[in-house]
Design an enzyme around this catalytic site. Sequence first.
Site, PDB file in Angstrom:
ATOM      1  N   CYS A 239      -5.872  -6.068  34.216  1.00 43.72           N
ATOM      2  CA  CYS A 239      -5.644  -4.675  33.818  1.00 43.72           C
ATOM      3  C   CYS A 239      -4.515  -4.542  32.784  1.00 43.72           C
ATOM      4  CB  CYS A 239      -5.415  -3.828  35.062  1.00 43.72           C
ATOM      5  SG  CYS A 239      -5.847  -2.096  34.794  1.00 43.72           S
TER       6      CYS A 239
ATOM      7  N   HIS B 184      -8.929  -5.205  40.065  1.00 45.90           N
ATOM      8  CA  HIS B 184      -7.936  -5.370  41.134  1.00 45.90           C
ATOM      9  C   HIS B 184      -8.722  -5.671  42.410  1.00 45.90           C
ATOM     10  CE1 HIS B 184      -4.720  -3.662  38.688  1.00 45.90           C
ATOM     11  NE2 HIS B 184      -5.495  -2.645  38.383  1.00 45.90           N
TER      12      HIS B 184
HETATM   13  N1  GLN Z   1      -1.728   1.294  31.934  1.00 50.30           N
HETATM   14  C1  GLN Z   1      -3.000   0.695  31.784  1.00 50.30           C
HETATM   15  C2  GLN Z   1      -4.165   1.681  31.704  1.00 50.30           C
HETATM   16  O1  GLN Z   1      -4.115   2.750  32.251  1.00 50.30           O
HETATM   17  C3  GLN Z   1      -3.224  -0.327  32.889  1.00 50.30           C
HETATM   18  C4  GLN Z   1      -3.298   0.292  34.252  1.00 50.30           C
HETATM   19  C5  GLN Z   1      -3.327  -0.727  35.355  1.00 50.30           C
HETATM   20  O2  GLN Z   1      -2.817  -1.826  35.196  1.00 50.30           O
HETATM   21  N2  GLN Z   1      -3.874  -0.366  36.500  1.00 50.30           N
HETATM   22  O3  GLN Z   1      -5.165   1.370  31.091  1.00 50.30           O
END
Ligand code: GLN
Length: 236
Positions: free
Chosen positions: A96, A194
């Site tokens: 992510c 995740h």
């Molecule tokens: N900030 C990033 C997004 O919103 C990654 C979010 C995350 O790692 N869950 O795309």
Amino acid sequence: MSDDSSVLRIVWIYPDLLSTYGDQGNALILRRRAEQRGIRTEVVYVYSSDPVPVEGDIYLLGGGEDRPQNLAAERLRSDGGLKRATERGAAVLAVCAGYQIIGESFGDDDDNPLPGVGILDIRSGRGETRAVGEIVAEVAPEVGGGTITGFENHQGRTALGPSARPLSRTLLGIGNDGSTEGAYQGNVLGTYLHGPALPRNPALADLLLSIRVGQLDPLPASWGERLHEERIAAVM
Ligand code: GLN
């Protein structure tokens, strides 16, 4: 494996900035599946104030909120250790925010592009909607095939450049763009999953291990495989 010994070094990058949704479970499961095969491991936690060692075997990055993500990218770029490690053949799994960071660029809060570490040919920007929920995808046959499960929570959308290949095709959820999920380029893998991703997908954990240790003996199916099946059955 690392030159000085037969220890497999798993490096967790920036637990203080990139650790949302239990992504550190990826380090635990890699260690467990390696040790079950008699491979000695060491997990190294590298905080954002520390230099990134270049002699690791597998580097892991997790998710993060937007501001910690920006800071992590800046520090990793100026440190240079992660890039040098991949040039020496280390494997990487980035999730992510970590996935976006290792690319060429990603969007800040206002979708202005910020430079990434540049070890994966992807560019991320902000989408119109937030992608939240369970995700199921079919892994590309050339990286082992099979189905992967996880959950996603991100605003970013990701486009792949010519040097990167999609890790999988999305069956449920958004991933990169509603059609593909994650990317790989050589030994570098990125994903929006995740879960954490590796406990939910033991085959993906073994794929990452095998990059560094070669062919692995199969392990008897256990709770990881049951969790994998249960999560897919719950949403498909
Ligand atoms: N900030 C990033 C997004 O919103 C990654 C979010 C995350 O790692 N869950 O795309």
